[in-house]
Scaffold this motif. Structure first.
Motif, mmCIF file in Angstrom:
data_model
loop_
_atom_site.group_PDB
_atom_site.id
_atom_site.type_symbol
_atom_site.label_atom_id
_atom_site.label_comp_id
_atom_site.label_asym_id
_atom_site.label_seq_id
_atom_site.Cartn_x
_atom_site.Cartn_y
_atom_site.Cartn_z
ATOM 1 N N UNK A 51 0.867 -1.172 0.000
ATOM 2 C CA UNK A 51 0.000 0.000 0.000
ATOM 3 C C UNK A 51 0.905 1.224 0.000
ATOM 4 N N UNK A 52 0.584 2.193 -0.848
ATOM 5 C CA UNK A 52 1.399 3.401 -0.884
ATOM 6 C C UNK A 52 1.302 4.129 0.456
ATOM 7 N N UNK A 53 2.455 4.584 0.919
ATOM 8 C CA UNK A 53 2.515 5.218 2.239
ATOM 9 C C UNK A 53 1.674 6.493 2.286
ATOM 10 N N UNK A 54 0.933 6.644 3.370
ATOM 11 C CA UNK A 54 0.224 7.882 3.673
ATOM 12 C C UNK A 54 0.559 8.265 5.101
ATOM 13 N N UNK A 55 0.581 9.562 5.414
ATOM 14 C CA UNK A 55 0.901 9.984 6.779
ATOM 15 C C UNK A 55 0.021 9.269 7.803
ATOM 16 N N UNK A 56 0.654 8.746 8.838
ATOM 17 C CA UNK A 56 -0.056 7.987 9.864
ATOM 18 C C UNK A 56 0.234 6.508 9.808
ATOM 19 N N UNK A 57 0.682 6.010 8.640
ATOM 20 C CA UNK A 57 1.054 4.592 8.538
ATOM 21 C C UNK A 57 2.302 4.337 9.386
ATOM 22 N N UNK A 59 5.866 3.376 10.370
ATOM 23 C CA UNK A 59 7.147 3.366 9.664
ATOM 24 C C UNK A 59 7.768 1.976 9.670
ATOM 25 N N UNK A 60 7.523 1.194 10.747
ATOM 26 C CA UNK A 60 8.172 -0.119 10.840
ATOM 27 C C UNK A 60 7.680 -1.085 9.770
ATOM 28 N N UNK A 70 11.530 1.740 -6.761
ATOM 29 C CA UNK A 70 10.550 2.633 -7.381
ATOM 30 C C UNK A 70 10.670 4.094 -6.950
ATOM 31 N N UNK A 71 11.538 4.356 -5.979
ATOM 32 C CA UNK A 71 11.711 5.715 -5.461
ATOM 33 C C UNK A 71 10.387 6.274 -4.905
ATOM 34 N N UNK A 72 9.589 5.385 -4.354
ATOM 35 C CA UNK A 72 8.338 5.796 -3.708
ATOM 36 C C UNK A 72 8.198 4.966 -2.435
ATOM 37 N N UNK A 73 7.465 5.520 -1.480
ATOM 38 C CA UNK A 73 7.309 4.842 -0.194
ATOM 39 C C UNK A 73 6.094 3.906 -0.216
ATOM 40 N N UNK A 74 6.341 2.658 0.221
ATOM 41 C CA UNK A 74 5.268 1.677 0.333
ATOM 42 C C UNK A 74 5.342 1.006 1.707
ATOM 43 N N UNK A 75 4.186 0.660 2.233
ATOM 44 C CA UNK A 75 4.146 -0.118 3.469
ATOM 45 C C UNK A 75 3.556 -1.490 3.157
#
Length: 301
Positions: A51-57, A59-60, A70-75
């Protein structure tokens, strides 16, 4: 004197069933780690999706390898393993007390044996099991819980049942609908001698509430084959006037009506998305349950 639970729990039978797991095909919701997949996302060992990172997800749960690619944040999200709530619905009406030959189990004893064995297996795999025994009303109800002691309570309750009253499966279905807010597994054991010709459709309401429903149609071989030849007095088991007739004179008509009813029942179950299992009372329990459980394992493999 032996405790009542020994009546319906055959160690040899349970040993044969132990390697098979009772599993459900639907995704169910729950809170205890067990053997069933849940739509809930949480901390578990099985990866589900990114899932693409959104504020509140958290970090761990960040997937740094995916970021590097991909140079994008995913959780990472995970699929929980959870338990299922199972309901054993047993028809305890007067017709279930009938046996077609001496030494054979009554239909109620046959149903209680199957229900007790499946309840035991479900409890072993950390599922919650409840019981509803009904005739024209709910006679006994045990809320779903887990644990070996609760499984023993279920079996003791089954052992105490006495066949009585008319068949009204709607009472049991309504009880489950009222007390089961989320989808689970509903195992119904009945001869379906219910005056409501739409009773199977009624069970289909449970499917629309996300329950998986399995109908064990419990019948004595005498009901299926009508082996009577001589003059006899046929007495209705749930009320009505007895009828004197010669067996051979009514056999053909009876079998035509019975076979049509059986086919209509199977068709109604399929239309309602209810799994149908014929459970003859002269067939060993393991010959009914082992193929049933094996089919489910293959479907979920």
């Amino acid at each position: 004197m032996a405790e009542p639970r020994t009546t319906f729990l055959d160690p040899a039978l349970l040993a044969k069933l132990a390697s098979l797991q009772v599993r459900v095909r639907a995704v169910v919701e729950g809170v205890i780690d067990g053997l069933h997949r849940s739509p809930l996302r949480g901390q578990s060992i099985e990866f589900a999706e990114h899932k693409e990172y959104t504020p509140g997800d958290e970090i761990r749960h960040m997937d740094w390898k995916a970021y590097a690619r991909r140079d994008r944040y995913y959780v990472k999200q995970y699929e929980q393993e959870t338990n299922v709530r199972a309901w054993l619905v047993v028809d305890a009406s007067a017709s279930m007390g009938w046996r077609g030959a001496p030494g054979r189990l009554t239909k109620l004893e046959h149903a209680a044996t199957m229900a007790g064995s499946l309840g035991h297996l479900l409890s072993r795999q950390q599922d919650s099991v409840g019981l509803v025994a009904a005739a024209d009303r709910v006679m006994r109800a045990v809320p779903p819980r887990g644990g070996a002691s609760h499984a023993a309570t279920i079996v003791d309750t089954l052992a105490s049942l006495a066949a009585q009253g008319a068949t009204r499966l709607a009472a049991a279905a309504d009880h489950v609908l009222e007390h089961a807010p989320r989808g689970g597994l509903v195992l119904v054991f009945t001869d379906l001698l219910d005056p409501d010709e739409h009773v199977v459709r009624r069970l289909g309401l449970l499917r629309r509430r996300k329950h998986e429903v399995v109908l064990f149609h419990v019948l004595d071989p005498a009901e299926i084959e009508f082996p009577y030849e001589d003059d006899a007095l046929f007495e209705p088991v749930e009320g009505g006037a007895p009828v004197e007739a010669r067996g051979r004179d009514v056999r053909r008509g009876y079998l035509e009506v019975f076979e049509r009813w059986l086919e209509d029942t199977r068709r109604s179950a399929a239309a309602a998305d209810v799994e149908y299992v014929l459970a003859r009372s002269d067939v060993a329990i393991e010959r009914i349950l082992i193929p049933f459980l094996a089919r489910r394992e293959r479907r979920l493999a």
